[in-house]
Design a protein around this motif. Structure first.
Motif, PDB file in Angstrom:
ATOM      1  N   ASN A  14      33.346  60.742 -32.213  1.00  0.00           N
ATOM      2  CA  ASN A  14      33.440  60.994 -30.772  1.00  0.00           C
ATOM      3  C   ASN A  14      32.088  60.995 -30.070  1.00  0.00           C
ATOM      4  OD1 ASN A  14      36.258  61.211 -30.618  1.00  0.00           O
ATOM      5  ND2 ASN A  14      36.168  63.265 -31.464  1.00  0.00           N
ATOM      6  N   LEU A  15      31.037  60.666 -30.786  1.00  0.00           N
ATOM      7  CA  LEU A  15      29.710  60.640 -30.172  1.00  0.00           C
ATOM      8  C   LEU A  15      29.370  59.282 -29.580  1.00  0.00           C
ATOM      9  CD1 LEU A  15      27.687  62.680 -32.843  1.00  0.00           C
ATOM     10  CD2 LEU A  15      28.770  63.506 -30.746  1.00  0.00           C
ATOM     11  N   VAL A  16      30.186  58.273 -29.852  1.00  0.00           N
ATOM     12  CA  VAL A  16      29.908  56.938 -29.321  1.00  0.00           C
ATOM     13  C   VAL A  16      30.725  56.700 -28.054  1.00  0.00           C
ATOM     14  CG1 VAL A  16      29.248  55.959 -31.556  1.00  0.00           C
ATOM     15  CG2 VAL A  16      31.616  55.833 -30.830  1.00  0.00           C
ATOM     16  N   SER A  17      30.204  55.872 -27.192  1.00  0.00           N
ATOM     17  CA  SER A  17      30.877  55.554 -25.922  1.00  0.00           C
ATOM     18  C   SER A  17      32.093  54.666 -26.179  1.00  0.00           C
ATOM     19  CB  SER A  17      29.909  54.817 -24.994  1.00  0.00           C
ATOM     20  OG  SER A  17      29.619  53.526 -25.519  1.00  0.00           O
ATOM     21  N   ASP A  18      32.935  54.529 -25.178  1.00  0.00           N
ATOM     22  CA  ASP A  18      34.090  53.640 -25.290  1.00  0.00           C
ATOM     23  C   ASP A  18      33.655  52.202 -25.566  1.00  0.00           C
ATOM     24  OD1 ASP A  18      35.850  55.706 -24.926  1.00  0.00           O
ATOM     25  OD2 ASP A  18      36.335  55.211 -22.844  1.00  0.00           O
ATOM     26  N   GLU A  19      32.580  51.779 -24.937  1.00  0.00           N
ATOM     27  CA  GLU A  19      32.078  50.419 -25.157  1.00  0.00           C
ATOM     28  C   GLU A  19      31.652  50.235 -26.610  1.00  0.00           C
ATOM     29  OE1 GLU A  19      32.009  51.302 -20.917  1.00  0.00           O
ATOM     30  OE2 GLU A  19      31.124  52.383 -22.597  1.00  0.00           O
ATOM     31  N   GLU A  20      30.950  51.227 -27.155  1.00  0.00           N
ATOM     32  CA  GLU A  20      30.529  51.150 -28.558  1.00  0.00           C
ATOM     33  C   GLU A  20      31.734  51.177 -29.501  1.00  0.00           C
ATOM     34  OE1 GLU A  20      26.300  53.408 -28.878  1.00  0.00           O
ATOM     35  OE2 GLU A  20      27.934  54.561 -27.943  1.00  0.00           O
ATOM     36  N   LYS A  21      32.720  52.040 -29.190  1.00  0.00           N
ATOM     37  CA  LYS A  21      33.936  52.083 -30.015  1.00  0.00           C
ATOM     38  C   LYS A  21      34.630  50.728 -30.008  1.00  0.00           C
ATOM     39  CE  LYS A  21      35.236  56.909 -29.483  1.00  0.00           C
ATOM     40  NZ  LYS A  21      36.166  57.849 -28.846  1.00  0.00           N
ATOM     41  N   ALA A  22      34.786  50.144 -28.824  1.00  0.00           N
ATOM     42  CA  ALA A  22      35.455  48.850 -28.720  1.00  0.00           C
ATOM     43  C   ALA A  22      34.702  47.790 -29.515  1.00  0.00           C
ATOM     44  CB  ALA A  22      35.585  48.433 -27.254  1.00  0.00           C
ATOM     45  N   PHE A  23      33.369  47.771 -29.391  1.00  0.00           N
ATOM     46  CA  PHE A  23      32.560  46.806 -30.136  1.00  0.00           C
ATOM     47  C   PHE A  23      32.755  46.988 -31.639  1.00  0.00           C
ATOM     48  CE2 PHE A  23      28.728  45.825 -32.523  1.00  0.00           C
ATOM     49  CZ  PHE A  23      28.598  44.470 -32.248  1.00  0.00           C
ATOM     50  N   LEU A  24      32.666  48.234 -32.109  1.00  0.00           N
ATOM     51  CA  LEU A  24      32.821  48.504 -33.541  1.00  0.00           C
ATOM     52  C   LEU A  24      34.234  48.173 -34.018  1.00  0.00           C
ATOM     53  CD1 LEU A  24      30.817  51.839 -33.617  1.00  0.00           C
ATOM     54  CD2 LEU A  24      30.175  49.724 -34.807  1.00  0.00           C
ATOM     55  N   ASP A  25      35.233  48.464 -33.204  1.00  0.00           N
ATOM     56  CA  ASP A  25      36.605  48.123 -33.569  1.00  0.00           C
ATOM     57  C   ASP A  25      36.793  46.607 -33.639  1.00  0.00           C
ATOM     58  OD1 ASP A  25      37.311  50.804 -33.775  1.00  0.00           O
ATOM     59  OD2 ASP A  25      38.096  50.910 -31.722  1.00  0.00           O
ATOM     60  N   GLY A  26      36.172  45.887 -32.715  1.00  0.00           N
ATOM     61  CA  GLY A  26      36.215  44.424 -32.756  1.00  0.00           C
ATOM     62  C   GLY A  26      35.489  43.881 -33.968  1.00  0.00           C
ATOM     63  N   GLU A  27      34.369  44.501 -34.305  1.00  0.00           N
ATOM     64  CA  GLU A  27      33.614  44.102 -35.495  1.00  0.00           C
ATOM     65  C   GLU A  27      34.468  44.287 -36.752  1.00  0.00           C
ATOM     66  OE1 GLU A  27      28.978  44.567 -36.200  1.00  0.00           O
ATOM     67  OE2 GLU A  27      30.017  46.469 -36.512  1.00  0.00           O
ATOM     68  N   TYR A  28      35.207  45.399 -36.801  1.00  0.00           N
ATOM     69  CA  TYR A  28      36.101  45.630 -37.946  1.00  0.00           C
ATOM     70  C   TYR A  28      37.171  44.539 -38.005  1.00  0.00           C
ATOM     71  CZ  TYR A  28      39.760  47.265 -40.931  1.00  0.00           C
ATOM     72  OH  TYR A  28      40.705  47.318 -41.927  1.00  0.00           O
ATOM     73  N   ALA A  29      37.819  44.261 -36.882  1.00  0.00           N
ATOM     74  CA  ALA A  29      38.891  43.263 -36.850  1.00  0.00           C
ATOM     75  C   ALA A  29      38.385  41.898 -37.307  1.00  0.00           C
ATOM     76  CB  ALA A  29      39.498  43.174 -35.451  1.00  0.00           C
ATOM     77  N   ALA A  30      37.149  41.562 -36.946  1.00  0.00           N
ATOM     78  CA  ALA A  30      36.581  40.270 -37.316  1.00  0.00           C
ATOM     79  C   ALA A  30      36.138  40.216 -38.778  1.00  0.00           C
ATOM     80  CB  ALA A  30      35.387  39.955 -36.409  1.00  0.00           C
ATOM     81  N   SER A  31      35.909  41.367 -39.377  1.00  0.00           N
ATOM     82  CA  SER A  31      35.356  41.408 -40.735  1.00  0.00           C
ATOM     83  C   SER A  31      36.285  42.048 -41.751  1.00  0.00           C
ATOM     84  CB  SER A  31      34.039  42.192 -40.714  1.00  0.00           C
ATOM     85  OG  SER A  31      33.160  41.679 -39.758  1.00  0.00           O
ATOM     86  N   MET A  32      37.552  42.210 -41.410  1.00  0.00           N
ATOM     87  CA  MET A  32      38.491  42.893 -42.302  1.00  0.00           C
ATOM     88  C   MET A  32      38.488  42.282 -43.699  1.00  0.00           C
ATOM     89  SD  MET A  32      41.953  43.599 -40.117  1.00  0.00           S
ATOM     90  CE  MET A  32      42.919  43.687 -41.593  1.00  0.00           C
ATOM     91  N   SER A  33      38.385  43.155 -44.684  1.00  0.00           N
ATOM     92  CA  SER A  33      38.496  42.733 -46.081  1.00  0.00           C
ATOM     93  C   SER A  33      38.690  43.988 -46.922  1.00  0.00           C
ATOM     94  CB  SER A  33      37.236  41.997 -46.539  1.00  0.00           C
ATOM     95  OG  SER A  33      36.141  42.893 -46.635  1.00  0.00           O
ATOM     96  N   LEU A  34      39.103  43.810 -48.143  1.00  0.00           N
ATOM     97  CA  LEU A  34      39.279  44.939 -49.045  1.00  0.00           C
ATOM     98  C   LEU A  34      37.933  45.638 -49.285  1.00  0.00           C
ATOM     99  CD1 LEU A  34      41.359  46.471 -50.676  1.00  0.00           C
ATOM    100  CD2 LEU A  34      40.972  44.883 -52.564  1.00  0.00           C
ATOM    101  N   LEU A  35      36.876  44.866 -49.417  1.00  0.00           N
ATOM    102  CA  LEU A  35      35.550  45.439 -49.631  1.00  0.00           C
ATOM    103  C   LEU A  35      35.089  46.247 -48.410  1.00  0.00           C
ATOM    104  CD1 LEU A  35      33.213  45.676 -51.623  1.00  0.00           C
ATOM    105  CD2 LEU A  35      32.261  43.591 -50.630  1.00  0.00           C
ATOM    106  N   PHE A  36      35.328  45.707 -47.208  1.00  0.00           N
ATOM    107  CA  PHE A  36      34.947  46.422 -45.986  1.00  0.00           C
ATOM    108  C   PHE A  36      35.752  47.716 -45.867  1.00  0.00           C
ATOM    109  CE2 PHE A  36      34.325  45.950 -41.095  1.00  0.00           C
ATOM    110  CZ  PHE A  36      33.245  46.811 -41.135  1.00  0.00           C
ATOM    111  N   ASP A  37      37.058  47.662 -46.178  1.00  0.00           N
ATOM    112  CA  ASP A  37      37.885  48.872 -46.152  1.00  0.00           C
ATOM    113  C   ASP A  37      37.363  49.912 -47.130  1.00  0.00           C
ATOM    114  OD1 ASP A  37      39.437  47.712 -44.219  1.00  0.00           O
ATOM    115  OD2 ASP A  37      41.272  47.624 -45.428  1.00  0.00           O
ATOM    116  N   ALA A  38      36.947  49.480 -48.319  1.00  0.00           N
ATOM    117  CA  ALA A  38      36.394  50.412 -49.317  1.00  0.00           C
ATOM    118  C   ALA A  38      35.123  51.058 -48.781  1.00  0.00           C
ATOM    119  CB  ALA A  38      36.123  49.682 -50.626  1.00  0.00           C
ATOM    120  N   LYS A  39      34.298  50.276 -48.087  1.00  0.00           N
ATOM    121  CA  LYS A  39      33.068  50.809 -47.486  1.00  0.00           C
ATOM    122  C   LYS A  39      33.400  51.861 -46.422  1.00  0.00           C
ATOM    123  CE  LYS A  39      29.002  49.205 -44.906  1.00  0.00           C
ATOM    124  NZ  LYS A  39      28.290  48.013 -44.410  1.00  0.00           N
ATOM    125  N   VAL A  40      34.391  51.565 -45.578  1.00  0.00           N
ATOM    126  CA  VAL A  40      34.801  52.506 -44.537  1.00  0.00           C
ATOM    127  C   VAL A  40      35.344  53.791 -45.170  1.00  0.00           C
ATOM    128  CG1 VAL A  40      36.417  52.910 -42.633  1.00  0.00           C
ATOM    129  CG2 VAL A  40      35.204  50.726 -42.789  1.00  0.00           C
TER     130      VAL A  40
END
Length: 173
Positions: A130-156
């Protein structure tokens, strides 16, 4: 395996405040769909139901006695395991947005963050919660959607454990 924890949380909520154990709230799901998101209730029943917790002028006045503890350790989120089993959510993905928070949903759309199921934890949560702005959340969520993988999920997931144990970013204060 989590049954004792779920039971203990449910008993704590019921024993310390009147009202239901679970809080149900309509959230944005995948591709603009809506679903009923489940959480352990951390706020009193008279709290405004569709206001994000960080937007309360005096959130402490509306918290149940066990609410701060459940939120601090993210235990209030555990009922969302039922949402995962139902298929409304996944373990990792962008956090489901409250329907009233249309701005965040609109910021996510062009980044394709709404093309994936919302998650119990996500890339934005492990990068500030909750410390990041809505713009930062949206960017990070978009980054996740573009990079989805089992390895990325394990990192998260690994970072989720560290973030929850550190208790950082739960509140904007």
């Amino acid at each position: 395996a989590l049954s004792p924890v779920l039971l203990a949380c449910a008993v704590a909520v019921k024993a310390t405040s009147p009202g239901p154990v679970l809080f149900r709230q309509e959230r944005w799901g995948r591709a603009g769909s809506r679903f009923e998101c489940l959480k352990f209730r951390t706020m009193l029943v008279e709290a405004p139901p569709d206001l994000p917790a960080q937007d309360f002028a005096d959130k402490a006045a509306f918290m149940t006695p066990v609410g701060p503890f459940l939120r601090k350790w993210s235990l209030d989120e555990l009922p969302q395991l039922a949402n995962i089993l139902k298929g409304d959510m996944s373990v990792v993905g962008p956090r489901p947005v409250i329907v009233r928070e249309r701005r965040l949903a609109e910021l996510r759309a062009p980044l394709n963050a709404d093309a994936v199921r919302p998650g119990l934890t996500g890339w934005a949560q492990v990068n500030g919660r909750n410390l990041v702005s809505d713009e930062e959340k949206a960017f990070l969520d978009g980054e996740y959607a573009a990079s989805m993988s089992l390895l990325f999920d394990a990192k998260v997931l690994a970072r989720t454990v560290a973030v929850v144990l550190s208790r950082r970013g739960v509140d904007r204060e």
